[in-house]
Design an enzyme around this catalytic site. Structure first.
Site, PDB file in Angstrom:
ATOM      1  N   ASP A 151       0.774  -0.688  -0.450  1.00 24.08           N
ATOM      2  CA  ASP A 151       0.006  -0.136   0.019  1.00 24.08           C
ATOM      3  C   ASP A 151       0.773   1.231  -0.197  1.00 24.08           C
ATOM      4  OD1 ASP A 151      -2.568   1.597   0.043  1.00 24.08           O
ATOM      5  OD2 ASP A 151      -2.106   1.392   2.416  1.00 24.08           O
TER       6      ASP A 151
ATOM      7  N   GLU B 176      -1.062  -1.697  -5.054  1.00 25.53           N
ATOM      8  CA  GLU B 176      -2.078  -0.379  -4.830  1.00 25.53           C
ATOM      9  C   GLU B 176      -2.166   0.783  -6.331  1.00 25.53           C
ATOM     10  OE1 GLU B 176      -5.605   2.725  -2.618  1.00 25.53           O
ATOM     11  OE2 GLU B 176      -4.563   1.067  -1.825  1.00 25.53           O
TER      12      GLU B 176
END
Length: 181
Positions: A7, A68
């Site tokens: 992330d 992501e």
């Protein structure tokens, strides 16, 4: 399959390693956050992220990396930092020949929770349940990325194979002498 979920973020870069198979039990191997000082130069911050990701790759030996996909709904400054941290993760994986797959936040939420519009609390609660943890992990989003990839990888592989069969790769262009190789 062991997957490193990333992330990306310049100040906080979430990392999570999950082992599992589609439809089988999932196990968290590691979860953590790489932090960089907000007042440091961008180059130094990216170097800290690179060193941290390299340590995680050395220690946990994932078979794939799920990152992501940067969303443009944030302000430009946030998008730039996120994109730069994302590029570092991609570079680290590429050095090792690891496959990298990008998933949007809504794709992850839809795969893991069943709703692309779920909130952070719901992501944390679902990841806690799926990984049979006592408390919501930090960072839940990085673990959710890894879970999403484990569950979606077989379908993505079949789709890529179908595209490769249906559309042959274009002929490779000749490299000029001044082209970087």
């Amino acid at each position: 399959m062991r997957v490193l979920g990333v992330d990306p973020g310049l100040t906080r870069c979430g990392l999570g390693v999950v082992d599992g198979t589609p439809g089988g039990p999932l196990t968290v191997t590691a979860a953590g956050v790489l932090r960089t000082p907000a007042d440091a130069e961008i180059g130094h911050r990216l170097l800290l992220i690179e060193r941290g990701i390299e340590r995680w790759l050395d220690e946990h030996q994932p078979e794939a990396v799920a990152v992501e996909r940067v969303s443009s709904r944030y302000n430009v400054r946030t998008v730039m930092g996120t994109a730069q941290a994302s590029a570092v993760a991609i570079l680290c994986a590429a050095r090792r020949g690891l496959p990298v797959t990008w998933h949007t936040s809504s794709e992850v939420k839809a795969a893991v929770i069943g709703s692309g519009g779920a909130g952070k609390a719901q992501v944390g609660a679902t990841v806690t349940r799926l990984l049979r943890l006592d408390a919501p992990p930090e960072p839940a989003d990085a673990l959710a990325l890894a879970i999403c990839h484990i569950w979606r990888a077989p379908a993505l592989n079949r789709l890529q194979q179908a595209h490769a069969v249906a559309r042959p790769a274009p002929a490779r262009a000749r490299l000029r002498k001044d082209t970087i190789r």
